[in-house]
Design a protein around this motif. Sequence first.
Motif, short mmCIF file in Angstrom:
data_model
loop_
_atom_site.label_atom_id
_atom_site.label_comp_id
_atom_site.label_asym_id
_atom_site.label_seq_id
_atom_site.Cartn_x
_atom_site.Cartn_y
_atom_site.Cartn_z
N VAL A 1 0.83 -1.19 0.00
CA VAL A 1 0.00 0.00 0.00
C VAL A 1 0.87 1.25 0.00
CG1 VAL A 1 -1.76 1.28 1.28
CG2 VAL A 1 -1.88 -1.21 1.14
N ALA A 2 1.97 1.20 0.73
CA ALA A 2 2.90 2.34 0.73
C ALA A 2 3.44 2.60 -0.67
CB ALA A 2 4.04 2.07 1.72
N GLY A 3 3.81 1.54 -1.37
CA GLY A 3 4.28 1.70 -2.74
C GLY A 3 3.21 2.25 -3.65
N LEU A 4 1.99 1.77 -3.47
CA LEU A 4 0.89 2.27 -4.29
C LEU A 4 0.65 3.76 -4.05
CD1 LEU A 4 -1.52 1.81 -6.19
CD2 LEU A 4 -2.85 1.14 -4.18
N MET A 5 0.73 4.18 -2.79
CA MET A 5 0.51 5.59 -2.48
C MET A 5 1.55 6.47 -3.17
SD MET A 5 -0.78 5.71 1.49
CE MET A 5 0.67 4.91 2.17
N LEU A 6 2.80 6.01 -3.18
CA LEU A 6 3.85 6.81 -3.84
C LEU A 6 3.65 6.85 -5.35
CD1 LEU A 6 7.01 5.73 -1.81
CD2 LEU A 6 5.89 7.96 -1.82
N VAL A 7 3.17 5.75 -5.93
CA VAL A 7 2.90 5.75 -7.37
C VAL A 7 1.77 6.72 -7.70
CG1 VAL A 7 2.03 4.36 -9.29
CG2 VAL A 7 3.79 3.44 -7.79
N VAL A 8 0.71 6.68 -6.88
CA VAL A 8 -0.43 7.57 -7.11
C VAL A 8 -0.02 9.03 -6.93
CG1 VAL A 8 -2.71 8.24 -6.25
CG2 VAL A 8 -2.13 5.83 -6.50
N LEU A 9 0.88 9.28 -5.99
CA LEU A 9 1.30 10.65 -5.70
C LEU A 9 2.33 11.18 -6.68
CD1 LEU A 9 1.29 13.12 -3.75
CD2 LEU A 9 3.09 11.95 -2.46
N LEU A 10 3.31 10.32 -7.02
CA LEU A 10 4.47 10.80 -7.78
C LEU A 10 4.67 10.10 -9.12
CD1 LEU A 10 6.99 10.94 -4.79
CD2 LEU A 10 5.81 12.87 -5.84
N GLY A 11 3.73 9.24 -9.50
CA GLY A 11 3.86 8.52 -10.76
C GLY A 11 3.74 9.42 -11.97
#
Length: 247
Positions: free
Chosen positions: A84-94
Amino acid sequence: MVALPVAVVARSGLSGGIDAFVRALWHPVARAALLLTLESAAVMALVNAFMGTLTAYVLVRYRFPGRRLLNLLIDLPFAIPTLVAGLMLVVLLGPGAPLGRSLESAGLRVVYAPASIVLCLLFVTLPFVVRAVEPVLRELDPAEEEAARTLGASDITAFRRVVLPALTPAILSGALLSFSRALGEFGSIVVVAGNIPRRTLTAAVFVFGEVESGNPQAASAMALVLITISFAVLVLVDAFSRKRVHA
């Protein structure tokens, strides 16, 4: 529960002899993955030591609106899956996110780049330094800092000469624990790093890839190295903890 799996991994990693063990680790992809992991964990530990100490100091010494919420948010990485942490970073900074596009237009790519690994590690290891430093700060008498200021010391000098020496063992313990935790991080990194060999492939993801490729000996060799480094770090943490208790 712990010793038997470690022994099995050690046996598998050394099953082909020392030469095969060294060859597996000296492969360019394996070597680059291990080096990237150590570098990313070291950078993260340094940043975490500074920011974690600052956060703990603010939480202990100041009262402000939202303090309780901030205190709860610090433990959030312990409560959610690292995927989930990785997903949040992708959604934020992808690349598809507004912030990610802005950063890329400025020449700074975060997701699918080495920077994303450090960000993931900072997220998942945030509580280690904060929770190690916080109880030590609570035990310190603020009157000592006030006395230093009365004698003419600035706030920075009082912190550096009075508070920091007492906090150093706790800061080092927290930073080393976060370093050890970062060595084996998989869930968040596999989402955001892109897992490009010799560029964004970390040691933990390398182990997973070798297992999936039917090469358990190379996977066990890398795992054995990570276990050895983590154990050495835990020995250092124990030494600093004993020093803190003695002090």
